[in-house]
Design a protein around this motif. Sequence first.
Motif, PDB file in Angstrom:
ATOM      1  N   ARG A  26       4.683  -2.817   1.351  1.00 30.83           N
ATOM      2  CA  ARG A  26       5.058  -1.522   1.933  1.00 30.83           C
ATOM      3  C   ARG A  26       4.131  -1.160   3.079  1.00 30.83           C
ATOM      4  N   ALA A  27       2.882  -1.600   2.978  1.00 31.49           N
ATOM      5  CA  ALA A  27       1.889  -1.324   4.022  1.00 31.49           C
ATOM      6  C   ALA A  27       2.052  -2.243   5.226  1.00 31.49           C
ATOM      7  N   GLY A  28       3.014  -3.159   5.158  1.00 31.42           N
ATOM      8  CA  GLY A  28       3.258  -4.061   6.273  1.00 31.42           C
ATOM      9  C   GLY A  28       2.407  -5.315   6.251  1.00 31.42           C
ATOM     10  N   LEU A  29       1.739  -5.579   5.134  1.00 33.27           N
ATOM     11  CA  LEU A  29       0.884  -6.757   5.020  1.00 33.27           C
ATOM     12  C   LEU A  29       1.704  -7.947   4.525  1.00 33.27           C
ATOM     13  N   GLU A  30       1.320  -9.136   4.947  1.00 29.37           N
ATOM     14  CA  GLU A  30       1.999 -10.354   4.511  1.00 29.37           C
ATOM     15  C   GLU A  30       1.362 -10.833   3.213  1.00 29.37           C
ATOM     16  N   VAL A  31       2.130 -10.750   2.145  1.00 31.01           N
ATOM     17  CA  VAL A  31       1.647 -11.143   0.828  1.00 31.01           C
ATOM     18  C   VAL A  31       2.310 -12.454   0.433  1.00 31.01           C
ATOM     19  N   VAL A  32       1.507 -13.388  -0.068  1.00 28.61           N
ATOM     20  CA  VAL A  32       2.036 -14.629  -0.621  1.00 28.61           C
ATOM     21  C   VAL A  32       1.571 -14.721  -2.078  1.00 28.61           C
ATOM     22  N   THR A  33       2.541 -14.974  -2.962  1.00 26.06           N
ATOM     23  CA  THR A  33       2.191 -15.198  -4.360  1.00 26.06           C
ATOM     24  C   THR A  33       2.111 -16.700  -4.590  1.00 26.06           C
ATOM     25  N   ALA A  34       1.168 -17.098  -5.423  1.00 20.41           N
ATOM     26  CA  ALA A  34       0.991 -18.520  -5.701  1.00 20.41           C
ATOM     27  C   ALA A  34       0.823 -18.729  -7.197  1.00 20.41           C
ATOM     28  N   GLY A  35       1.637 -19.606  -7.747  1.00 21.84           N
ATOM     29  CA  GLY A  35       1.583 -19.886  -9.170  1.00 21.84           C
ATOM     30  C   GLY A  35       0.554 -20.945  -9.511  1.00 21.84           C
ATOM     31  N   ILE A  36      -0.113 -20.715 -10.614  1.00 21.51           N
ATOM     32  CA  ILE A  36      -1.036 -21.698 -11.178  1.00 21.51           C
ATOM     33  C   ILE A  36      -0.214 -22.521 -12.174  1.00 21.51           C
ATOM     34  N   ALA A 158      -4.191  -0.546  -5.690  1.00 20.59           N
ATOM     35  CA  ALA A 158      -3.445  -1.072  -4.540  1.00 20.59           C
ATOM     36  C   ALA A 158      -3.609  -0.185  -3.307  1.00 20.59           C
ATOM     37  N   LEU A 159      -3.582   1.120  -3.497  1.00 21.19           N
ATOM     38  CA  LEU A 159      -3.743   2.037  -2.365  1.00 21.19           C
ATOM     39  C   LEU A 159      -5.141   1.941  -1.756  1.00 21.19           C
ATOM     40  N   ASN A 160      -6.144   1.689  -2.590  1.00 25.63           N
ATOM     41  CA  ASN A 160      -7.498   1.479  -2.071  1.00 25.63           C
ATOM     42  C   ASN A 160      -7.595   0.175  -1.290  1.00 25.63           C
ATOM     43  N   ILE A 161      -6.851  -0.831  -1.701  1.00 26.24           N
ATOM     44  CA  ILE A 161      -6.811  -2.087  -0.952  1.00 26.24           C
ATOM     45  C   ILE A 161      -6.162  -1.854   0.408  1.00 26.24           C
ATOM     46  N   VAL A 162      -5.082  -1.066   0.444  1.00 23.13           N
ATOM     47  CA  VAL A 162      -4.435  -0.724   1.715  1.00 23.13           C
ATOM     48  C   VAL A 162      -5.425  -0.002   2.619  1.00 23.13           C
ATOM     49  N   GLU A 163      -6.147   0.952   2.069  1.00 21.83           N
ATOM     50  CA  GLU A 163      -7.138   1.681   2.880  1.00 21.83           C
ATOM     51  C   GLU A 163      -8.182   0.721   3.440  1.00 21.83           C
ATOM     52  N   TYR A 164      -8.637  -0.217   2.621  1.00 19.57           N
ATOM     53  CA  TYR A 164      -9.641  -1.192   3.045  1.00 19.57           C
ATOM     54  C   TYR A 164      -9.100  -2.117   4.142  1.00 19.57           C
ATOM     55  N   LEU A 165      -7.879  -2.641   3.940  1.00 17.78           N
ATOM     56  CA  LEU A 165      -7.324  -3.640   4.854  1.00 17.78           C
ATOM     57  C   LEU A 165      -6.661  -3.038   6.102  1.00 17.78           C
ATOM     58  N   VAL A 166      -6.107  -1.841   5.971  1.00 19.61           N
ATOM     59  CA  VAL A 166      -5.399  -1.225   7.100  1.00 19.61           C
ATOM     60  C   VAL A 166      -6.198  -0.011   7.556  1.00 19.61           C
ATOM     61  N   ASP A 167      -5.990   1.123   6.922  1.00 20.37           N
ATOM     62  CA  ASP A 167      -6.783   2.333   7.191  1.00 20.37           C
ATOM     63  C   ASP A 167      -6.357   3.439   6.241  1.00 20.37           C
ATOM     64  N   ASP A 169      -5.108   6.350   6.954  1.00 21.15           N
ATOM     65  CA  ASP A 169      -3.830   6.963   7.323  1.00 21.15           C
ATOM     66  C   ASP A 169      -2.669   6.250   6.645  1.00 21.15           C
ATOM     67  N   LYS A 170      -2.674   4.931   6.642  1.00 20.77           N
ATOM     68  CA  LYS A 170      -1.598   4.156   6.007  1.00 20.77           C
ATOM     69  C   LYS A 170      -1.604   4.400   4.500  1.00 20.77           C
ATOM     70  N   SER A 171      -2.788   4.444   3.904  1.00 21.23           N
ATOM     71  CA  SER A 171      -2.889   4.711   2.472  1.00 21.23           C
ATOM     72  C   SER A 171      -2.330   6.097   2.144  1.00 21.23           C
ATOM     73  N   GLU A 172      -2.678   7.095   2.932  1.00 21.12           N
ATOM     74  CA  GLU A 172      -2.165   8.459   2.726  1.00 21.12           C
ATOM     75  C   GLU A 172      -0.661   8.516   2.919  1.00 21.12           C
ATOM     76  N   GLN A 173      -0.166   7.817   3.919  1.00 20.96           N
ATOM     77  CA  GLN A 173       1.276   7.770   4.169  1.00 20.96           C
ATOM     78  C   GLN A 173       2.007   7.205   2.940  1.00 20.96           C
ATOM     79  N   LEU A 174       1.478   6.134   2.376  1.00 21.37           N
ATOM     80  CA  LEU A 174       2.098   5.544   1.181  1.00 21.37           C
ATOM     81  C   LEU A 174       1.980   6.467  -0.016  1.00 21.37           C
TER      82      LEU A 174
END
Length: 182
Positions: A26-36, A158-167, A169-174
């Motif tokens: 939702r924050a516009g980040l590219e997420v890749v999941t990887a299975g073990i 997750a919202l704290n990760i968004v704040e860390y990686l983006v800013d 403002d994006k965390s507040e928007q979400l």
Amino acid sequence: MGKILIPLAEGFEEIEAVTNIDVLRRAGLEVVTAGIGGREIMGDHAIKVEADEKIENIDSADISAVVLPGGMPGAANLRDSEELLEIIRDVNNRGDLCAAICAAPIVLEAAGILEGKKATSYPGFDEEMQSADYQEKKLVIDGNIITSRGPGLALEFALNIVEYLVDSDKSEQLKNAMLFQG
């Protein structure tokens, strides 16, 4: 920014995994999941998820952050993946984000990146985090390490990760869009 890696292993905590995948996307980040151990991974509560990739196909040079869901035996299975531990070490050595929730901080400990760092986990896993400066708080940020305690905190984590990686403002928007009250 490169990809955000969310590894999944048999017995992962579904709330923590899916919440992080969803919020980060939702924050516009590219997420890749990887299975073990394959691409089809069964969660701790019998929810099967198909990962985007297998962990052995992930190149750590493409990864800007690692976000680890907890759950048991999911976190132990993550901890036992040498491929994942190498990715975590590479990401940490670059000063990029390494985040873990619930039981998953034991994976950061196994990777050797918690020494002297403030960190938290699901209650009881502090015994497996001997090198960390353990904190009994719901969320702990120490440099490029973010840790949290459990499933009920997945959205805040997750919202704290968004704040860390983006800013912020994006965390507040979400937060506003998702009606987050925390």
